[in-house]
Design a protein around this motif. Structure first.
Motif, PDB file in Angstrom:
ATOM      1  N   LEU A 311     113.197  -4.785  83.821  1.00  0.00           N
ATOM      2  CA  LEU A 311     114.040  -5.150  82.873  1.00  0.00           C
ATOM      3  C   LEU A 311     113.723  -6.231  82.136  1.00  0.00           C
ATOM      4  O   LEU A 311     114.206  -6.299  80.898  1.00  0.00           O
ATOM      5  N   TRP A 312     113.218  -7.294  82.701  1.00  0.00           N
ATOM      6  CA  TRP A 312     112.728  -8.483  82.219  1.00  0.00           C
ATOM      7  C   TRP A 312     111.701  -8.462  81.092  1.00  0.00           C
ATOM      8  O   TRP A 312     111.652  -9.298  80.161  1.00  0.00           O
ATOM      9  N   THR A 313     110.795  -7.366  81.379  1.00  0.00           N
ATOM     10  CA  THR A 313     109.695  -7.354  80.733  1.00  0.00           C
ATOM     11  C   THR A 313     109.739  -7.410  78.919  1.00  0.00           C
ATOM     12  O   THR A 313     109.177  -8.196  78.432  1.00  0.00           O
ATOM     13  N   PRO A 314     110.547  -6.520  78.671  1.00  0.00           N
ATOM     14  CA  PRO A 314     110.942  -6.570  77.018  1.00  0.00           C
ATOM     15  C   PRO A 314     111.422  -7.932  76.428  1.00  0.00           C
ATOM     16  O   PRO A 314     110.982  -8.406  75.489  1.00  0.00           O
ATOM     17  N   VAL A 315     112.336  -8.798  77.474  1.00  0.00           N
ATOM     18  CA  VAL A 315     112.705  -9.860  76.936  1.00  0.00           C
ATOM     19  C   VAL A 315     111.706 -11.062  76.826  1.00  0.00           C
ATOM     20  O   VAL A 315     111.470 -11.788  75.974  1.00  0.00           O
ATOM     21  N   PHE A 316     110.710 -10.900  77.854  1.00  0.00           N
ATOM     22  CA  PHE A 316     109.576 -11.984  78.001  1.00  0.00           C
ATOM     23  C   PHE A 316     108.671 -11.803  76.921  1.00  0.00           C
ATOM     24  O   PHE A 316     108.148 -12.685  76.291  1.00  0.00           O
ATOM     25  N   THR A 317     108.319 -10.369  76.621  1.00  0.00           N
ATOM     26  CA  THR A 317     107.457  -9.987  75.729  1.00  0.00           C
ATOM     27  C   THR A 317     107.869 -10.673  74.183  1.00  0.00           C
ATOM     28  O   THR A 317     107.200 -11.161  73.491  1.00  0.00           O
ATOM     29  N   THR A 318     109.196 -10.088  73.910  1.00  0.00           N
ATOM     30  CA  THR A 318     109.657 -10.613  72.694  1.00  0.00           C
ATOM     31  C   THR A 318     109.751 -12.095  72.369  1.00  0.00           C
ATOM     32  O   THR A 318     109.393 -12.333  71.433  1.00  0.00           O
ATOM     33  N   THR A 319     109.925 -12.642  73.341  1.00  0.00           N
ATOM     34  CA  THR A 319     110.260 -14.175  73.059  1.00  0.00           C
ATOM     35  C   THR A 319     109.048 -14.889  73.081  1.00  0.00           C
ATOM     36  O   THR A 319     108.731 -15.829  72.508  1.00  0.00           O
ATOM     37  N   PHE A 320     108.000 -14.208  73.939  1.00  0.00           N
ATOM     38  CA  PHE A 320     106.673 -14.903  73.836  1.00  0.00           C
ATOM     39  C   PHE A 320     106.072 -14.566  72.371  1.00  0.00           C
ATOM     40  O   PHE A 320     105.411 -15.434  71.915  1.00  0.00           O
ATOM     41  N   TYR A 321     106.218 -13.603  71.860  1.00  0.00           N
ATOM     42  CA  TYR A 321     105.409 -13.241  70.614  1.00  0.00           C
ATOM     43  C   TYR A 321     106.243 -13.924  69.676  1.00  0.00           C
ATOM     44  O   TYR A 321     105.811 -14.354  68.515  1.00  0.00           O
ATOM     45  N   ALA A 322     107.585 -14.085  69.666  1.00  0.00           N
ATOM     46  CA  ALA A 322     108.292 -14.759  68.670  1.00  0.00           C
ATOM     47  C   ALA A 322     107.877 -16.385  68.614  1.00  0.00           C
ATOM     48  O   ALA A 322     107.863 -16.837  67.339  1.00  0.00           O
ATOM     49  N   VAL A 323     107.826 -16.921  69.910  1.00  0.00           N
ATOM     50  CA  VAL A 323     107.436 -18.426  69.786  1.00  0.00           C
ATOM     51  C   VAL A 323     106.139 -18.588  69.346  1.00  0.00           C
ATOM     52  O   VAL A 323     105.901 -19.622  68.624  1.00  0.00           O
ATOM     53  N   ARG A 324     105.034 -17.653  69.804  1.00  0.00           N
ATOM     54  CA  ARG A 324     103.901 -17.839  69.233  1.00  0.00           C
ATOM     55  C   ARG A 324     103.595 -17.570  67.763  1.00  0.00           C
ATOM     56  O   ARG A 324     102.942 -18.438  67.173  1.00  0.00           O
ATOM     57  N   ASN A 325     104.290 -16.697  67.095  1.00  0.00           N
ATOM     58  CA  ASN A 325     104.131 -16.735  65.551  1.00  0.00           C
ATOM     59  C   ASN A 325     105.044 -17.851  64.766  1.00  0.00           C
ATOM     60  O   ASN A 325     104.574 -18.322  63.856  1.00  0.00           O
ATOM     61  N   PHE A 326     106.072 -18.209  65.715  1.00  0.00           N
ATOM     62  CA  PHE A 326     106.884 -19.401  65.044  1.00  0.00           C
ATOM     63  C   PHE A 326     105.981 -20.726  65.065  1.00  0.00           C
ATOM     64  O   PHE A 326     105.937 -21.378  64.067  1.00  0.00           O
ATOM     65  N   LYS A 327     105.084 -20.921  66.309  1.00  0.00           N
ATOM     66  CA  LYS A 327     104.273 -22.147  65.970  1.00  0.00           C
ATOM     67  C   LYS A 327     103.169 -22.176  65.020  1.00  0.00           C
ATOM     68  O   LYS A 327     102.860 -23.154  64.542  1.00  0.00           O
ATOM     69  N   LYS A 328     102.910 -20.890  64.674  1.00  0.00           N
ATOM     70  CA  LYS A 328     101.902 -20.822  63.571  1.00  0.00           C
ATOM     71  C   LYS A 328     102.344 -21.188  62.073  1.00  0.00           C
ATOM     72  O   LYS A 328     101.794 -21.341  61.133  1.00  0.00           O
ATOM     73  N   SER A 329     103.641 -21.400  62.257  1.00  0.00           N
ATOM     74  CA  SER A 329     104.374 -21.663  60.927  1.00  0.00           C
ATOM     75  C   SER A 329     104.343 -22.805  60.275  1.00  0.00           C
ATOM     76  O   SER A 329     104.807 -23.202  59.147  1.00  0.00           O
ATOM     77  N   GLY A 330     103.870 -23.866  60.862  1.00  0.00           N
ATOM     78  CA  GLY A 330     103.817 -25.164  60.517  1.00  0.00           C
ATOM     79  C   GLY A 330     103.132 -25.927  61.414  1.00  0.00           C
ATOM     80  O   GLY A 330     102.776 -25.519  62.586  1.00  0.00           O
ATOM     81  N   PRO A 331     102.965 -27.310  61.230  1.00  0.00           N
ATOM     82  CA  PRO A 331     102.395 -28.518  62.018  1.00  0.00           C
ATOM     83  C   PRO A 331     103.452 -28.398  63.544  1.00  0.00           C
ATOM     84  O   PRO A 331     104.801 -28.298  63.222  1.00  0.00           O
ATOM     85  N   ILE A 332     103.075 -28.952  64.581  1.00  0.00           N
ATOM     86  CA  ILE A 332     103.657 -29.102  65.737  1.00  0.00           C
ATOM     87  C   ILE A 332     104.565 -30.064  65.510  1.00  0.00           C
ATOM     88  O   ILE A 332     105.857 -29.836  66.350  1.00  0.00           O
TER      89      ILE A 332
END
Length: 489
Positions: A311-332
């Protein structure tokens, strides 16, 4: 920095949930383009209240322990009050404050946020506006041109007449200085990550693992060592040659201590063990016995967590990809403060979606599923926390077994020397007690997450509500976070 810049209390308005009636609250909005501010009467809807309830639940998942100290000092509703906090996690900081301050004391918090957060077609923008947040124009958001917040302030004063009480402007600087000191006392502020690393090790050597201190005491102790390990500034008094000589000698001792702490921590990192394994030596027989216990316990907990992890897998996966893409949107430096916010938002929506999907797939027994799924997900998280902790201990004990007796004996001698120097620094310069374990045991209260004694620790080894931590640095990962980014980043 995005999100809420400070917190201003909204006074005089009845609580939207206290009587069951609907009360109008002003909604500030910044209209596109130019973000000109206007006032619209708005109902503090039950929808927003429900979202805050959900975020409170998500915060309990995201943060293992949230400790609120001195809530009795918060002025009650109707008295002017400004709530200021260190602000490093964008909207997350506002949610923590809103959900942590007792509603029985303050029935609403009027937030402030930069005006560029308003008027967007995003969930964050909608939540900020619906909560009655005050938009503040900042010069740096408008090419350093002059900005005018008079209209917003005028509407705010009309809704909060108690803020117009006479003010002694001569004491404003004194008040803001005290506020800065109080905020700094609970914030680890250092010129380099290396200093933070050394200060945390020094505080752990001074107050070793198992010292029953509250989270607030842990942070304040680390802050004290950060200040103590900073390079000292020589006296500015002309002719104070003796003072200058003593200051230089003291600074040299501090720098040698920092250097030795760094070498000791580097060695611990290479071996993958904690300082406590050096402080309290174990026989090889005891190590082997504990290895078996920790591995068996972690395997059992991981096994019973498997259904819930599905049940947690979709939550972990969605959060991981959302954060990874957000990090690419600008400098740290421009994105790091909003990572927690993205995890909370995407975790909330993906979790709710999993809950709804489970009910739809089990429609004949949906009412039962509506209760069982959240309980199973929560228990899975608790089992997983203890499983990760047990497995981390198993790995550390295995690595400890590989270190030779002669090497461990030499490391214990090094630690003994460091402990003596740190204790002298703590007692002589910082005014800390000679026996920290006894002091914090007597000083501490019943703060959340604190294990009070051996009986309680054993009787409540596994708690349904939260993991009882012996180390406030513990997180849900298979390794201990002791290294930080290079200072040049």
């Amino acid at each position: 920095m995005g999100g809420v810049s400070s917190m201003v209390r909204h006074h005089g308005a009845p609580s939207p949930t206290s009587t069951g009636n609907r009360h109008p609250h002003p909604k500030f909005s910044a209209n596109e383009p130019g973000y000109s501010c206007s006032l619209v009467l708005h109902t503090y809807t039950a929808c927003v209240a429900h979202f805050l309830f959900l975020f409170k639940f998500v915060l309990k998942i995201f943060y293992g322990t949230i400790v609120v100290e001195n809530t009795d000092l918060i002025p009650k509703t109707g008295q002017p009050c400004i709530v200021c906090a260190n602000h490093s996690n964008s909207l997350t900081d506002a949610l923590v404050l809103v959900t942590s301050i007792p509603s029985s004391t303050r029935n609403m918090l009027r937030l402030t946020a930069k005006s560029t957060q308003f008027g967007r077609k995003t969930f964050t923008s909608w939540l900020i506006e619906s909560a009655g947040t005050v938009p503040i124009r900042r010069r740096k958001d408008f090419n350093n041109e002059d900005v005018d917040n008079s209209e917003v302030m005028e509407h705010l004063m009309q809704d909060n007449p108690e803020l117009l009480a006479p003010v002694n402007f001569d004491r404003i600087r004194e008040l803001t200085t005290r506020m800065q000191d109080r905020i700094s006392s609970g914030t680890i502020d250092a010129p380099s990550w290396d200093l933070v690393r050394c200060a945390r090790l020094a505080s752990r050597i001074y107050a070793p693992l198992g010292t029953r201190m509250s989270l607030g005491d842990y942070v304040r102790l680390t802050c004290a060592f950060v200040e103590a390990l900073k390079p000292s500034e020589p006296p500015r008094t002309i002719g104070a040659a003796t003072d200058v000589s003593e200051s230089v000698e003291e600074d040299a001792d501090i720098q040698r201590l920092r250097h030795d702490l760094k070498i000791y921590q580097d060695q611990l990192v290479r071996w993958g063990i904690k300082d406590d394994r050096i402080r309290r030596p174990l026989s090889r027989r005891t190590i082997l016995f504990r290895i078996c216990i920790r591995f068996t316990w972690s395997l059992l907990l991981f096994t019973i967590s498997i259904p819930g992890l599905i049940l947690w897998t979709p939550v972990f996966t969605t959060t991981f990809y959302a954060v990874r893409n957000f990090k690419k949107s600008g400098p740290i430096w421009d994105t790091w403060d909003e990572i927690a916010q993205y995890k909370l938002v995407y975790g909330l929506f993906s979790g709710v979606l999993v809950w709804i999907t489970a009910m739809v797939l089990t429609l004949p027994v949906a009412p039962i599923t509506a209760v069982i799924v959240p309980l199973l997900m929560w228990m899975t998280l608790r089992w997983l926390e203890d499983a990760v902790s047990a497995f981390r201990a198993f790995v550390a004990l295995t690595r400890l077994l590989m270190v030779g007796k002669v090497t461990l004996k030499a490391m214990r001698q090094i630690r003994g020397d460091l402990h003596a120097r740190i204790r002298n620094l703590a007692v002589g310069k910082l005014g800390l007690p000679m026996e920290p374990e006894k002091y914090f045991l007597e000083k501490g209260g019943r703060e959340k997450g604190r294990v009070r004694g051996n009986l309680e620790s054993g009787a409540k080894y596994f708690s349904v509500r939260r993991r009882r931590k012996r180390d406030w640095n513990e997180t849900l990962r298979l390794y201990d976070k002791v290294d930080y980014p290079d200072d040049g980043l």
